[in-house]
Design a protein around this motif. Structure first.
Motif, mmCIF file in Angstrom:
data_model
loop_
_atom_site.group_PDB
_atom_site.id
_atom_site.type_symbol
_atom_site.label_atom_id
_atom_site.label_comp_id
_atom_site.label_asym_id
_atom_site.label_seq_id
_atom_site.Cartn_x
_atom_site.Cartn_y
_atom_site.Cartn_z
ATOM 1 N N TYR A 1 0.832 -1.202 0.000
ATOM 2 C CA TYR A 1 0.000 0.000 0.000
ATOM 3 C C TYR A 1 0.867 1.254 0.000
ATOM 4 N N LEU A 2 0.274 2.322 -0.478
ATOM 5 C CA LEU A 2 0.869 3.646 -0.345
ATOM 6 C C LEU A 2 -0.225 4.580 0.143
ATOM 7 N N GLN A 3 -0.167 4.929 1.421
ATOM 8 C CA GLN A 3 -1.105 5.886 1.991
ATOM 9 C C GLN A 3 -0.567 7.279 1.735
ATOM 10 N N MET A 4 -1.356 8.100 1.070
ATOM 11 C CA MET A 4 -0.922 9.441 0.696
ATOM 12 C C MET A 4 -1.817 10.452 1.365
ATOM 13 N N ASN A 5 -1.262 11.259 2.230
ATOM 14 C CA ASN A 5 -1.990 12.296 2.942
ATOM 15 C C ASN A 5 -1.468 13.666 2.553
ATOM 16 N N SER A 6 -2.243 14.687 2.861
ATOM 17 C CA SER A 6 -1.844 16.075 2.580
ATOM 18 C C SER A 6 -1.368 16.217 1.143
ATOM 19 N N LEU A 7 -2.149 15.709 0.230
ATOM 20 C CA LEU A 7 -1.741 15.705 -1.171
ATOM 21 C C LEU A 7 -1.652 17.115 -1.736
ATOM 22 N N LYS A 8 -0.705 17.270 -2.651
ATOM 23 C CA LYS A 8 -0.446 18.549 -3.294
ATOM 24 C C LYS A 8 -0.614 18.381 -4.803
ATOM 25 N N PRO A 9 -0.907 19.474 -5.515
ATOM 26 C CA PRO A 9 -1.018 19.364 -6.977
ATOM 27 C C PRO A 9 0.231 18.766 -7.612
ATOM 28 N N GLU A 10 1.385 19.017 -7.057
ATOM 29 C CA GLU A 10 2.625 18.470 -7.624
ATOM 30 C C GLU A 10 2.770 16.963 -7.415
ATOM 31 N N ASP A 11 1.865 16.353 -6.653
ATOM 32 C CA ASP A 11 1.851 14.900 -6.522
ATOM 33 C C ASP A 11 1.126 14.233 -7.696
ATOM 34 N N THR A 12 0.528 15.028 -8.559
ATOM 35 C CA THR A 12 -0.175 14.487 -9.708
ATOM 36 C C THR A 12 0.781 13.718 -10.611
ATOM 37 N N ALA A 13 0.448 12.473 -10.891
ATOM 38 C CA ALA A 13 1.317 11.609 -11.698
ATOM 39 C C ALA A 13 0.656 10.246 -11.865
ATOM 40 N N VAL A 14 1.247 9.444 -12.725
ATOM 41 C CA VAL A 14 0.913 8.024 -12.757
ATOM 42 C C VAL A 14 1.834 7.337 -11.753
#
Length: 126
Positions: free
Chosen positions: A79-92
């Motif tokens: 798993y990859l839990q991703m919190n506090s996401l930012k626009p720069e996290d946008t990706a495949v």
């Protein structure tokens, strides 16, 4: 080993997502696992790695403190839990597996993995 990612989607900045990567094969617990990401026009970027012993983790500075990698060997899933996401996290986002024991930091190199999933899109809106 076949890897299948899921859990991607569209989320607002500050939100959370949990990516899953289901692996085939009976020896999943002996593989080191990693997550990478790639945006249009950019190289594939290391995100996080989980050592083959399962107890050690390593993160890119850009996600440290926001993302958490974990595994459930009974479910053959990482798993990859991703919190506090930012626009720069946008990706495949891609998961990868390695059957070669290495120093943990070496799993930051894409070339040190043997198997890759097909990727799942994560889009973070501002």
């Amino acid at each position: 080993v076949q890897l299948v990612e899921s859990g991607g989607g569209l989320v607002q900045a500050g939100g959370s997502l949990r990516l899953s990567c289901a692996a085939s094969g009976r020896t999943f617990s002996t593989y080191a696992m990693g997550w990478f990401r790639q945006s249009p026009g950019k190289d594939r970027e290391f995100v996080a790695a989980l050592g083959w012993t399962g107890g050690s983790t390593f993160y890119a500075d850009s996600v440290k403190g926001r993302f958490t990698i974990s595994r459930d060997n009974a479910k053959n899933t990482v798993y990859l839990q991703m919190n506090s996401l930012k626009p720069e996290d946008t990706a495949v986002y891609y998961c990868a597996a390695s059957h070669t024991p290495r120093p943990l930091r070496d799993y930051a190199r894409a070339g040190n993995y043997d198997y890759w999933g097909q990727g799942t899109q994560v889009t973070v809106s501002s």
